[in-house]
Motif scaffolding. Structure first.
Motif, mmCIF file in Angstrom:
data_model
loop_
_atom_site.group_PDB
_atom_site.id
_atom_site.type_symbol
_atom_site.label_atom_id
_atom_site.label_comp_id
_atom_site.label_asym_id
_atom_site.label_seq_id
_atom_site.Cartn_x
_atom_site.Cartn_y
_atom_site.Cartn_z
ATOM 1 N N VAL A 294 64.986 25.466 55.134
ATOM 2 C CA VAL A 294 64.874 26.849 54.895
ATOM 3 C C VAL A 294 65.154 27.534 56.170
ATOM 4 C CG1 VAL A 294 62.856 28.535 54.767
ATOM 5 C CG2 VAL A 294 62.808 26.622 53.508
ATOM 6 N N ARG A 295 64.791 26.844 57.403
ATOM 7 C CA ARG A 295 65.162 27.815 58.675
ATOM 8 C C ARG A 295 66.607 27.500 59.003
ATOM 9 N NH1 ARG A 295 60.682 29.665 57.540
ATOM 10 N NH2 ARG A 295 58.581 29.309 58.810
ATOM 11 N N ASP A 296 66.971 26.113 58.988
ATOM 12 C CA ASP A 296 68.251 25.742 59.523
ATOM 13 C C ASP A 296 69.212 26.154 58.436
ATOM 14 O OD1 ASP A 296 66.799 24.880 61.599
ATOM 15 O OD2 ASP A 296 67.191 22.755 61.213
ATOM 16 N N TYR A 297 69.137 25.811 57.252
ATOM 17 C CA TYR A 297 70.268 26.096 56.287
ATOM 18 C C TYR A 297 70.203 27.238 55.252
ATOM 19 C CZ TYR A 297 71.864 21.663 58.266
ATOM 20 O OH TYR A 297 72.564 20.899 58.951
ATOM 21 N N GLY A 298 69.108 27.893 55.428
ATOM 22 C CA GLY A 298 68.670 29.326 54.796
ATOM 23 C C GLY A 298 68.281 29.214 53.262
ATOM 24 N N TYR A 299 67.784 28.082 52.903
ATOM 25 C CA TYR A 299 67.022 28.005 51.435
ATOM 26 C C TYR A 299 66.210 29.022 51.379
ATOM 27 C CZ TYR A 299 69.054 23.336 50.161
ATOM 28 O OH TYR A 299 69.915 22.128 49.871
ATOM 29 N N THR A 300 66.403 29.694 50.202
ATOM 30 C CA THR A 300 65.229 30.561 49.994
ATOM 31 C C THR A 300 64.023 29.758 49.296
ATOM 32 O OG1 THR A 300 65.957 30.712 47.440
ATOM 33 C CG2 THR A 300 66.904 32.393 49.137
ATOM 34 N N ASP A 301 62.850 30.493 49.325
ATOM 35 C CA ASP A 301 61.513 29.893 48.575
ATOM 36 C C ASP A 301 61.969 29.247 47.373
ATOM 37 O OD1 ASP A 301 58.618 29.425 48.454
ATOM 38 O OD2 ASP A 301 58.876 30.520 46.601
ATOM 39 N N GLU A 302 62.677 29.994 46.448
ATOM 40 C CA GLU A 302 63.084 29.374 45.131
ATOM 41 C C GLU A 302 63.835 28.157 45.102
ATOM 42 O OE1 GLU A 302 62.888 28.026 41.657
ATOM 43 O OE2 GLU A 302 61.397 29.648 42.265
ATOM 44 N N GLN A 303 64.821 28.323 46.060
ATOM 45 C CA GLN A 303 65.623 27.058 46.348
ATOM 46 C C GLN A 303 65.066 25.873 46.804
ATOM 47 O OE1 GLN A 303 68.556 29.041 48.709
ATOM 48 N NE2 GLN A 303 70.336 29.097 47.223
ATOM 49 N N TYR A 304 64.032 26.225 47.805
ATOM 50 C CA TYR A 304 63.210 24.996 48.148
ATOM 51 C C TYR A 304 62.576 24.452 47.121
ATOM 52 C CZ TYR A 304 59.562 22.498 50.686
ATOM 53 O OH TYR A 304 58.851 21.452 51.052
ATOM 54 N N ARG A 305 61.961 25.069 46.402
ATOM 55 C CA ARG A 305 61.094 24.700 45.228
ATOM 56 C C ARG A 305 61.893 23.897 44.225
ATOM 57 N NH1 ARG A 305 55.982 27.840 44.264
ATOM 58 N NH2 ARG A 305 55.550 29.075 46.427
ATOM 59 N N ALA A 306 63.108 24.393 43.870
ATOM 60 C CA ALA A 306 64.050 23.750 42.965
ATOM 61 C C ALA A 306 64.370 22.280 43.730
ATOM 62 C CB ALA A 306 65.339 24.550 42.628
ATOM 63 N N TRP A 307 64.628 22.568 44.928
ATOM 64 C CA TRP A 307 65.132 21.022 45.519
ATOM 65 C C TRP A 307 63.729 19.939 45.422
ATOM 66 C CZ3 TRP A 307 62.869 18.403 49.838
ATOM 67 C CH2 TRP A 307 63.495 17.436 50.272
ATOM 68 N N PHE B 163 51.770 23.858 46.168
ATOM 69 C CA PHE B 163 50.959 23.642 47.317
ATOM 70 C C PHE B 163 51.805 23.507 48.449
ATOM 71 C CE2 PHE B 163 49.037 20.430 50.140
ATOM 72 C CZ PHE B 163 47.665 21.147 50.406
ATOM 73 N N LEU B 164 52.823 22.758 48.319
ATOM 74 C CA LEU B 164 53.944 22.538 49.484
ATOM 75 C C LEU B 164 54.536 23.684 50.006
ATOM 76 C CD1 LEU B 164 55.233 18.961 48.453
ATOM 77 C CD2 LEU B 164 53.796 19.244 50.321
ATOM 78 N N ALA B 165 55.260 24.317 48.985
ATOM 79 C CA ALA B 165 56.001 25.505 49.293
ATOM 80 C C ALA B 165 55.138 26.681 50.104
ATOM 81 C CB ALA B 165 56.704 26.007 48.263
ATOM 82 N N ASP B 166 53.936 26.808 49.341
ATOM 83 C CA ASP B 166 53.133 28.033 49.970
ATOM 84 C C ASP B 166 52.471 27.579 51.406
ATOM 85 O OD1 ASP B 166 53.383 29.373 47.915
ATOM 86 O OD2 ASP B 166 51.720 28.827 46.972
ATOM 87 N N GLY B 167 52.233 26.237 51.626
ATOM 88 C CA GLY B 167 51.740 25.661 52.545
ATOM 89 C C GLY B 167 52.494 25.772 53.926
ATOM 90 N N HIS B 168 53.629 25.274 53.707
ATOM 91 C CA HIS B 168 54.766 25.288 54.744
ATOM 92 C C HIS B 168 55.232 26.613 55.034
ATOM 93 C CE1 HIS B 168 54.919 21.098 54.752
ATOM 94 N NE2 HIS B 168 55.821 20.764 53.760
ATOM 95 N N ALA B 169 55.415 27.514 54.206
ATOM 96 C CA ALA B 169 55.748 28.983 54.459
ATOM 97 C C ALA B 169 54.746 29.465 55.398
ATOM 98 C CB ALA B 169 55.757 29.794 53.143
ATOM 99 N N ARG B 170 53.456 29.071 55.235
ATOM 100 C CA ARG B 170 52.498 29.580 56.124
ATOM 101 C C ARG B 170 52.324 29.053 57.369
ATOM 102 N NH1 ARG B 170 49.295 29.562 51.068
ATOM 103 N NH2 ARG B 170 48.459 27.526 52.105
ATOM 104 N N SER B 171 52.728 27.705 57.530
ATOM 105 C CA SER B 171 52.227 27.123 58.824
ATOM 106 C C SER B 171 53.486 26.082 59.261
ATOM 107 C CB SER B 171 51.236 26.096 58.099
ATOM 108 O OG SER B 171 51.670 24.916 57.367
#
Length: 214
Positions: free
Chosen positions: A191-204, A110-118
């Motif tokens: 994600v924007r500043d330090y370049g985390y991928t979607d999967e890295q963000y989810r793992a975090w 929910f968080l990862a998908d929502g933030h990616a969109r918004s």
């Protein structure tokens, strides 16, 4: 029934569908514009051109301030017009989960998908609220509702054992920390500043949410 009345009854659903489609296109065009160019750089004319409708059709959906707020609501939760985030079907689906691991994964998605969109729209909201009173008022209400929804979410995570038990007096302090970890600003930094991928963000999130403390 007269012939004219019959025609009106027949065409009304079609008009409603067309109006709903126009509204969807306007909101999506507004979201794309605000995310890319911000509030000042996005005009009603540019929204109309992107949506393939007239400026009057854009105005009929709402003011520029409303369009920014509704664009965020729609992209974050997958649907617009919610008063509380808890009313959004996507949030209700997550909170209906009763298994710890499924609940954690549902929250992360929910968080990862929502933030990616918004997330870019949340940044635009924050910036616009500094000079646009209607947006400032709307943002303040969103922040209030966000606090309410995250308290419910925090209690849900406590019930599922995603978070370790705390005293009742500590629940609000824990809610604040969960909100911080889950915030669009945190997503943007990673994600924007330090370049985390979607999967890295989810793992975090997977590592961090279960160890949040008051």
């Amino acid at each position: 029934m007269s012939v004219d009345a019959g025609k009106r009854g027949y065409s009304s659903p079609l008009r409603a569908r067309r109006a709903a489609e126009t509204r969807r296109r306007v909101i999506e065009a507004a979201a794309a514009g605000f995310a890319e160019r911000g509030f000042v750089g996005t005009t009603l004319a540019s929204i109309a051109a992107q949506a393939g409708v007239s400026v009057d059709s854009v105005v009929a959906v709402g003011s520029k301030a409303y369009l920014l707020l509704e664009a965020f609501r729609t992209r974050y939760a997958g649907t617009g017009d919610w008063v509380s985030l808890l009313d959004a079907s996507t949030a209700q689906d997550v909170l209906a989960l009763t298994d710890r691991d499924e609940g954690l994964e549902g929250m992360i998605a929910f968080l990862a998908d929502g933030h990616a969109r918004s997330a870019d729209l949340w940044t635009a909201l924050r910036a616009t609220a500094q000079f646009e009173p209607v947006v400032a008022e709307g943002l303040a209400e969103l922040v209030r509702l966000k606090g309410e929804s995250f308290e419910v979410t925090t209690r849900w995570m406590l019930d599922l054992g995603i978070l370790p038990p705390v005293d009742e007096a500590e629940v609000w302090a824990l809610t604040v920390q969960v909100n911080l970890v889950s915030a669009a600003e945190t997503y943007t930094t990673l994600v924007r500043d330090y370049g985390y991928t979607d999967e890295q963000y989810r793992a975090w999130l997977r590592r961090t949410l279960p160890v949040v403390r008051p």
